[in-house]
Design a protein around this motif. Sequence first.
Motif, mmCIF file in Angstrom:
data_model
loop_
_atom_site.group_PDB
_atom_site.id
_atom_site.type_symbol
_atom_site.label_atom_id
_atom_site.label_comp_id
_atom_site.label_asym_id
_atom_site.label_seq_id
_atom_site.Cartn_x
_atom_site.Cartn_y
_atom_site.Cartn_z
ATOM 1 N N ILE A 268 -2.969 -3.046 1.867
ATOM 2 C CA ILE A 268 -3.812 -1.863 1.865
ATOM 3 C C ILE A 268 -4.063 -1.251 0.363
ATOM 4 C CG2 ILE A 268 -3.906 0.673 2.628
ATOM 5 C CD1 ILE A 268 -1.650 0.029 4.678
ATOM 6 N N LEU A 269 -5.406 -1.566 0.097
ATOM 7 C CA LEU A 269 -5.780 -1.369 -1.349
ATOM 8 C C LEU A 269 -6.620 0.150 -1.119
ATOM 9 C CD1 LEU A 269 -5.463 -4.375 -1.578
ATOM 10 C CD2 LEU A 269 -7.316 -4.124 -3.456
ATOM 11 N N LEU A 270 -6.195 1.152 -1.974
ATOM 12 C CA LEU A 270 -6.878 2.156 -1.946
ATOM 13 C C LEU A 270 -7.473 2.696 -3.219
ATOM 14 C CD1 LEU A 270 -3.697 3.872 -0.452
ATOM 15 C CD2 LEU A 270 -5.688 3.441 0.705
ATOM 16 N N ARG A 271 -8.575 3.355 -3.196
ATOM 17 C CA ARG A 271 -9.394 3.750 -4.250
ATOM 18 C C ARG A 271 -10.005 5.256 -3.650
ATOM 19 N NH1 ARG A 271 -13.040 -0.091 -7.320
ATOM 20 N NH2 ARG A 271 -14.087 0.210 -5.552
ATOM 21 N N ASP A 272 -10.093 6.460 -4.294
ATOM 22 C CA ASP A 272 -10.792 7.496 -3.961
ATOM 23 C C ASP A 272 -10.735 7.760 -2.485
ATOM 24 O OD1 ASP A 272 -11.466 7.569 -6.678
ATOM 25 O OD2 ASP A 272 -13.148 6.349 -6.458
ATOM 26 N N ASN A 273 -9.668 7.648 -2.228
ATOM 27 C CA ASN A 273 -9.454 8.053 -0.641
ATOM 28 C C ASN A 273 -10.234 7.278 0.544
ATOM 29 O OD1 ASN A 273 -7.953 9.837 0.914
ATOM 30 N ND2 ASN A 273 -9.586 10.994 1.562
ATOM 31 N N LEU B 145 -2.228 1.898 8.702
ATOM 32 C CA LEU B 145 -2.896 2.816 8.040
ATOM 33 C C LEU B 145 -2.601 4.180 8.336
ATOM 34 C CD1 LEU B 145 -5.026 2.849 5.765
ATOM 35 C CD2 LEU B 145 -6.637 2.875 7.284
ATOM 36 N N ALA B 146 -2.083 4.368 9.649
ATOM 37 C CA ALA B 146 -1.932 5.862 10.243
ATOM 38 C C ALA B 146 -0.462 5.994 9.443
ATOM 39 C CB ALA B 146 -1.711 5.865 11.613
ATOM 40 N N GLU B 147 0.122 5.129 9.456
ATOM 41 C CA GLU B 147 1.641 5.560 8.623
ATOM 42 C C GLU B 147 1.492 5.673 7.187
ATOM 43 O OE1 GLU B 147 5.982 5.517 8.764
ATOM 44 O OE2 GLU B 147 4.405 6.044 9.829
ATOM 45 N N TYR B 148 0.578 5.044 6.658
ATOM 46 C CA TYR B 148 0.226 5.427 5.220
ATOM 47 C C TYR B 148 -0.121 6.668 4.890
ATOM 48 C CZ TYR B 148 -2.055 6.452 1.150
ATOM 49 O OH TYR B 148 -2.602 7.213 -0.298
ATOM 50 N N GLN B 149 -1.165 7.291 5.928
ATOM 51 C CA GLN B 149 -1.612 8.750 5.981
ATOM 52 C C GLN B 149 -0.538 9.818 6.189
ATOM 53 O OE1 GLN B 149 -5.236 7.365 8.419
ATOM 54 N NE2 GLN B 149 -6.091 8.888 7.053
ATOM 55 N N ARG B 150 0.386 9.301 7.231
ATOM 56 C CA ARG B 150 1.305 10.302 7.465
ATOM 57 C C ARG B 150 2.306 10.513 6.126
ATOM 58 N NH1 ARG B 150 6.786 10.210 9.676
ATOM 59 N NH2 ARG B 150 6.882 8.059 9.328
ATOM 60 N N LEU B 151 2.532 9.346 5.389
ATOM 61 C CA LEU B 151 3.623 9.367 4.191
ATOM 62 C C LEU B 151 2.787 9.360 2.939
ATOM 63 C CD1 LEU B 151 5.892 6.603 5.601
ATOM 64 C CD2 LEU B 151 6.433 9.076 5.676
ATOM 65 N N GLY C 49 -2.905 -15.310 18.637
ATOM 66 C CA GLY C 49 -2.834 -16.528 18.903
ATOM 67 C C GLY C 49 -1.425 -17.090 18.587
ATOM 68 N N GLU C 50 -0.707 -16.349 17.491
ATOM 69 C CA GLU C 50 0.421 -16.472 17.283
ATOM 70 C C GLU C 50 1.364 -15.259 17.441
ATOM 71 O OE1 GLU C 50 0.356 -18.601 13.358
ATOM 72 O OE2 GLU C 50 0.101 -16.812 12.390
ATOM 73 N N LEU C 51 2.672 -15.089 17.163
ATOM 74 C CA LEU C 51 3.283 -13.612 17.122
ATOM 75 C C LEU C 51 3.468 -13.544 15.601
ATOM 76 C CD1 LEU C 51 4.219 -11.207 18.249
ATOM 77 C CD2 LEU C 51 6.482 -12.328 18.428
ATOM 78 N N GLN C 52 2.902 -12.579 14.957
ATOM 79 C CA GLN C 52 2.928 -12.319 13.562
ATOM 80 C C GLN C 52 3.698 -11.101 13.246
ATOM 81 O OE1 GLN C 52 -1.129 -12.247 12.066
ATOM 82 N NE2 GLN C 52 -1.393 -14.119 12.331
ATOM 83 N N LEU C 53 4.545 -11.272 12.195
ATOM 84 C CA LEU C 53 5.080 -9.810 11.796
ATOM 85 C C LEU C 53 4.706 -9.601 10.436
ATOM 86 C CD1 LEU C 53 7.360 -7.644 11.910
ATOM 87 C CD2 LEU C 53 9.107 -9.632 10.723
ATOM 88 N N ILE C 54 3.712 -8.543 10.285
ATOM 89 C CA ILE C 54 3.137 -8.297 9.131
ATOM 90 C C ILE C 54 3.761 -7.131 8.238
ATOM 91 C CG2 ILE C 54 0.726 -7.545 8.381
ATOM 92 C CD1 ILE C 54 -0.505 -8.149 10.926
ATOM 93 N N HIS C 55 3.955 -7.611 7.100
ATOM 94 C CA HIS C 55 4.747 -6.504 6.068
ATOM 95 C C HIS C 55 3.665 -5.917 5.358
ATOM 96 C CE1 HIS C 55 8.273 -8.593 7.380
ATOM 97 N NE2 HIS C 55 7.719 -9.705 6.924
ATOM 98 N N TYR C 56 3.527 -4.662 5.451
ATOM 99 C CA TYR C 56 2.463 -4.157 4.641
ATOM 100 C C TYR C 56 2.456 -3.453 3.388
ATOM 101 C CZ TYR C 56 -0.093 -4.213 9.136
ATOM 102 O OH TYR C 56 -0.936 -4.825 10.203
ATOM 103 N N TYR C 57 1.892 -3.619 2.475
ATOM 104 C CA TYR C 57 2.152 -2.955 1.103
ATOM 105 C C TYR C 57 0.850 -2.070 0.807
ATOM 106 C CZ TYR C 57 6.076 -6.112 0.154
ATOM 107 O OH TYR C 57 7.503 -6.582 0.212
#
Length: 132
Positions: free
Chosen positions: A10-15, A120-126, A76-84
């Motif tokens: 998650i790249l962020l710049r100026d909200n 993205l909702a989790e980022y906004q919460r935290l 198409g496959e089960l993915q476990l995505i680790h978000y940074y």
Amino acid sequence: MQVHECVSFILLRDNRVLLEKRSKDKAHDPNLIAIPGGHMEQGETREQTLLRELKEELDIVPNAYNYLCSLYHPTGELQLIHYYVVTSWTGNILSLEADEVTWHPLDANPIDIAADKIALAEYQRLQMLFAK
């Protein structure tokens, strides 16, 4: 069922958040608007994948990043995505694998993938925890 681990950034710049329009030729989630990322390779750590994928997908090197969460994405496959969350980087962003990358407001974006919306909702919460 085999789980395929991935790392998304998650790249962020100026909200605003950087999102990609996935290529129509992608095996999974073609043509969808998503948070950029990619699969972990055998023997890679999450951070090694983050660094490699940022370079391969966007031609940048992160200066500041933090782990956010991990979520399952059944496609198409089960993915476990680790978000940074990436708040600082070196280089000019180029779209090297997606059809395009564009900036969108955090609170009004066209994300198509449920796991990406939750992350993205989790980022906004935290959000206050990620402030500089």
